[in-house]
Structures are given as C-alpha cells and as structure tokens.
Write a protein that holds these residues in place. Structure first.
Motif, PDB file in Angstrom:
ATOM      1  N   THR A  80     -11.496 -38.738  14.276  1.00  0.00           N
ATOM      2  CA  THR A  80     -10.171 -38.409  13.749  1.00  0.00           C
ATOM      3  C   THR A  80      -9.825 -39.369  12.616  1.00  0.00           C
ATOM      4  O   THR A  80      -9.909 -40.592  12.794  1.00  0.00           O
ATOM      5  CB  THR A  80      -9.112 -38.516  14.861  1.00  0.00           C
ATOM      6  OG1 THR A  80      -9.391 -37.526  15.863  1.00  0.00           O
ATOM      7  CG2 THR A  80      -7.722 -38.282  14.313  1.00  0.00           C
ATOM      8  N   PRO A  81      -9.435 -38.856  11.441  1.00  0.00           N
ATOM      9  CA  PRO A  81      -9.127 -39.756  10.320  1.00  0.00           C
ATOM     10  C   PRO A  81      -8.008 -40.740  10.649  1.00  0.00           C
ATOM     11  O   PRO A  81      -7.058 -40.405  11.377  1.00  0.00           O
ATOM     12  CB  PRO A  81      -8.707 -38.796   9.204  1.00  0.00           C
ATOM     13  CG  PRO A  81      -9.369 -37.509   9.536  1.00  0.00           C
ATOM     14  CD  PRO A  81      -9.359 -37.439  11.036  1.00  0.00           C
ATOM     15  N   ILE A  82      -8.130 -41.946  10.118  1.00  0.00           N
ATOM     16  CA  ILE A  82      -7.102 -42.964  10.310  1.00  0.00           C
ATOM     17  C   ILE A  82      -6.719 -43.555   8.959  1.00  0.00           C
ATOM     18  O   ILE A  82      -7.472 -43.490   7.996  1.00  0.00           O
ATOM     19  CB  ILE A  82      -7.572 -44.100  11.247  1.00  0.00           C
ATOM     20  CG1 ILE A  82      -8.832 -44.774  10.687  1.00  0.00           C
ATOM     21  CG2 ILE A  82      -7.795 -43.592  12.658  1.00  0.00           C
ATOM     22  CD1 ILE A  82      -9.221 -46.047  11.416  1.00  0.00           C
ATOM     23  N   THR A 107      -9.584 -46.734  15.655  1.00  0.00           N
ATOM     24  CA  THR A 107      -9.965 -45.346  15.851  1.00  0.00           C
ATOM     25  C   THR A 107      -9.811 -44.994  17.327  1.00  0.00           C
ATOM     26  O   THR A 107      -9.718 -45.874  18.193  1.00  0.00           O
ATOM     27  CB  THR A 107     -11.422 -45.112  15.427  1.00  0.00           C
ATOM     28  OG1 THR A 107     -12.265 -45.983  16.196  1.00  0.00           O
ATOM     29  CG2 THR A 107     -11.606 -45.395  13.946  1.00  0.00           C
ATOM     30  N   PHE A 108      -9.797 -43.717  17.609  1.00  0.00           N
ATOM     31  CA  PHE A 108      -9.704 -43.279  19.001  1.00  0.00           C
ATOM     32  C   PHE A 108     -11.053 -43.461  19.686  1.00  0.00           C
ATOM     33  O   PHE A 108     -12.094 -43.095  19.133  1.00  0.00           O
ATOM     34  CB  PHE A 108      -9.289 -41.805  19.073  1.00  0.00           C
ATOM     35  CG  PHE A 108      -9.173 -41.298  20.482  1.00  0.00           C
ATOM     36  CD1 PHE A 108      -8.049 -41.562  21.238  1.00  0.00           C
ATOM     37  CD2 PHE A 108     -10.211 -40.573  21.048  1.00  0.00           C
ATOM     38  CE1 PHE A 108      -7.951 -41.111  22.544  1.00  0.00           C
ATOM     39  CE2 PHE A 108     -10.116 -40.110  22.356  1.00  0.00           C
ATOM     40  CZ  PHE A 108      -8.983 -40.377  23.102  1.00  0.00           C
ATOM     41  N   GLN A 109     -11.033 -44.034  20.894  1.00  0.00           N
ATOM     42  CA  GLN A 109     -12.271 -44.254  21.633  1.00  0.00           C
ATOM     43  C   GLN A 109     -12.061 -43.996  23.117  1.00  0.00           C
ATOM     44  O   GLN A 109     -11.007 -44.325  23.674  1.00  0.00           O
ATOM     45  CB  GLN A 109     -12.767 -45.694  21.439  1.00  0.00           C
ATOM     46  CG  GLN A 109     -13.147 -46.034  20.012  1.00  0.00           C
ATOM     47  CD  GLN A 109     -13.546 -47.487  19.846  1.00  0.00           C
ATOM     48  OE1 GLN A 109     -13.738 -48.200  20.828  1.00  0.00           O
ATOM     49  NE2 GLN A 109     -13.682 -47.927  18.604  1.00  0.00           N
ATOM     50  N   ALA A 144      -9.230 -32.316   7.367  1.00  0.00           N
ATOM     51  CA  ALA A 144      -9.173 -33.239   8.498  1.00  0.00           C
ATOM     52  C   ALA A 144     -10.531 -33.509   9.149  1.00  0.00           C
ATOM     53  O   ALA A 144     -10.644 -34.419   9.971  1.00  0.00           O
ATOM     54  CB  ALA A 144      -8.196 -32.725   9.551  1.00  0.00           C
ATOM     55  N   GLY A 145     -11.563 -32.758   8.792  1.00  0.00           N
ATOM     56  CA  GLY A 145     -12.873 -33.003   9.373  1.00  0.00           C
ATOM     57  C   GLY A 145     -13.618 -34.165   8.760  1.00  0.00           C
ATOM     58  O   GLY A 145     -14.682 -34.550   9.259  1.00  0.00           O
ATOM     59  N   SER A 146     -13.075 -34.746   7.687  1.00  0.00           N
ATOM     60  CA  SER A 146     -13.761 -35.831   6.985  1.00  0.00           C
ATOM     61  C   SER A 146     -12.774 -36.922   6.622  1.00  0.00           C
ATOM     62  O   SER A 146     -11.768 -36.662   5.965  1.00  0.00           O
ATOM     63  CB  SER A 146     -14.420 -35.291   5.713  1.00  0.00           C
ATOM     64  OG  SER A 146     -14.797 -36.332   4.837  1.00  0.00           O
ATOM     65  N   GLN A 147     -13.066 -38.144   7.043  1.00  0.00           N
ATOM     66  CA  GLN A 147     -12.229 -39.289   6.687  1.00  0.00           C
ATOM     67  C   GLN A 147     -12.100 -39.415   5.170  1.00  0.00           C
ATOM     68  O   GLN A 147     -11.010 -39.616   4.639  1.00  0.00           O
ATOM     69  CB  GLN A 147     -12.825 -40.561   7.281  1.00  0.00           C
ATOM     70  CG  GLN A 147     -12.209 -41.860   6.808  1.00  0.00           C
ATOM     71  CD  GLN A 147     -10.987 -42.292   7.593  1.00  0.00           C
ATOM     72  OE1 GLN A 147     -10.594 -41.661   8.574  1.00  0.00           O
ATOM     73  NE2 GLN A 147     -10.366 -43.377   7.176  1.00  0.00           N
TER      74      GLN A 147
END
Length: 257
Positions: free
Chosen positions: A29-31, A43-45, A149-152
């Motif tokens: 997920t982009p941040i 990031t989400f983990q 949204a699929g690419s940072q």
C-alpha cells in the motif's frame, strides 16, 4: 415501516447500495515519504502469531504494524500543529463521521495536469449545477488518482522537484475551513494536500486550515466514480486510538438506486 427497518430492507434488496471507498491494506500500500531528516511512517505489515500449528493448533491470527496515516485513513484535528489542542481520533463524534457526500469530479483536469488545484470557483460552479454544499457534508475530490494505487512510484509521482499530485489551493483550503459547511474533505491521493503543497503559503494548507478549524481529512479513497455528485451518504469508521492523530479507516458510501 420504522426508518431503520426501511434502511435495512433497502440494503438487503439493493435499493441502497454500499460502495466501499477503502483501499485494501497490504505491505505494498503506498505511503507518504517525507524528505530527510523528518521521521517516516511505517508500511503495513502482518506478523504471524500462529496458523493452525504448535503455536496455536486451532486458530490463525496476526499482530499488525502500521502507521496511523497508512492507506485509507482519517486525519484528526490534533494531527497538525494548528489543531494541536483539538480532538484526537478517539474523541471524534460518530455523528460527524456519517454525513452526506458532495462529489466534485475534476478527473479530466487532473489527468491533463497532475499539479491541478481545486479553486473556490470550481466549487461555485459545482454549486450552480447541484445546489449548495450540504450542511455537515464530506467534500470528496475525485481526481482519478486511485487508478495509480498499485504502484508507490506512480502514486507519489515524484521527480527532483518533489511529488506531483492534484489537490487544493491555499485560498480554497482557507475558504473550506472558514466558510464552507463541511465536516471534512476526502481525496484519492496519499494526503489531503497537493504534492507541491510544501511550497505553498502556508505549507500544506489543507492540513493547516482544515484541521486547525476542527475539520477532518480522509485520504486514499477509491471508487468515487461510483458516487453521484449528491445524494450519497458516507460512513467513515476510524479506530478510536486514545491520543491518536489519525487511524486507518473503513470508509463506505450508501447510494440509493
């Protein structure tokens, strides 16, 4: 029929559709990335605790690690220095989190110019077509940015000058904070401010003005193209983190057909 029973029946029959406006949370997920020396969000983990094994033979569960402002999330007033004495995310009134939606579609302008800025005149033109902004509404800015949204890298769209993402001008942000009857603003980008907002006066005016006025922000929304300009109702459900400046949120809209 009682009102809530009628709503439940409408949801069951599809006369009222629930549209999920939330981006799935995953490691990719982009941040938001800030320049050095500022601190960075996580990031989400997922950290596995057990998965039907000797750590827990009949159950699967995880710890999670994430930033408050990762993925689809809500900004509380205390997120910014101008709202430092305002509400934390646990103190937000649920009544304000459920509100009518006003959707302003500027996706064509944002496609032509990734640095596009919403101005007061754009909102006035929208009001001329659809009526005044509903009292206490969520103002949702549709830019089509959720397609990235699929690419940072595509989502942040940064070069040596910084990120290039659409947003709101400083003048418009102040008007939204001081004069518009909104509970908050929602966007499809990584934050409520434009990518170039670090160079605005003041810097990051959506954060400075809106949060300073006790209003809220919603970011990284998707599926705004499935909402009408008016008539939908948005429900934003952040975690009530005591002392928190924001929270990942499940956000959806009710749309009547």
């Amino acid at each position: 029929m009682p009102l809530l029973s009628e709503l439940a029946a409408a949801l069951a029959t599809g006369r009222v559709e629930l549209v999920d406006l939330t981006a799935p949370l995953r490691e990719s997920t982009p941040i938001l990335v800030l320049p050095e020396p500022f601190g960075q969000t996580a990031t989400f983990q997922l950290e596995e605790i057990s998965r039907y094994d000797d750590r827990g033979p009949a159950w699967y569960w995880n710890n999670i690690r994430t930033g408050e402002h990762t993925g689809t999330h809500l900004d509380a007033p205390n997120h910014w220095i101008t709202g430092r004495d305002g509400e934390d995310v646990s103190q937000l009134s649920p009544v304000r989190l459920v509100a009518p939606a006003a959707v302003i579609d500027v996706s064509e302008q944002a496609q032509a110019d990734p640095d596009f800025l919403l101005e007061i005149d754009h909102i006035r033109a929208w009001e001329a077509a659809h009526g005044p902004l509903p009292d206490g509404c969520w103002l949702l800015l549709r830019t089509g940015w959720d397609a990235r949204a699929g690419s940072q890298d595509e989502f942040l769209n940064a070069d040596d000058a910084g990120p290039h993402t659409p947003g709101v001008s400083a003048e418009c942000a102040k008007w939204l904070a001081d004069e518009a009857p909104i509970t908050g603003m929602g966007v499809e980008t990584v934050g409520t401010d434009a990518g170039a907002a670090h160079s605005f006066e003041p810097p990051f005016p959506c954060h400075a003005f809106l949060l300073g006025a006790g209003k809220y922000g919603l970011t990284q929304l998707r599926n705004l193209d499935r909402l009408p300009p008016t008539g939908a109702v948005v429900v934003a459900a952040p975690l009530p983190i005591v002392g928190g400046s924001g929270s990942p949120a499940r956000v959806f809209a009710m749309v009547e057909h």
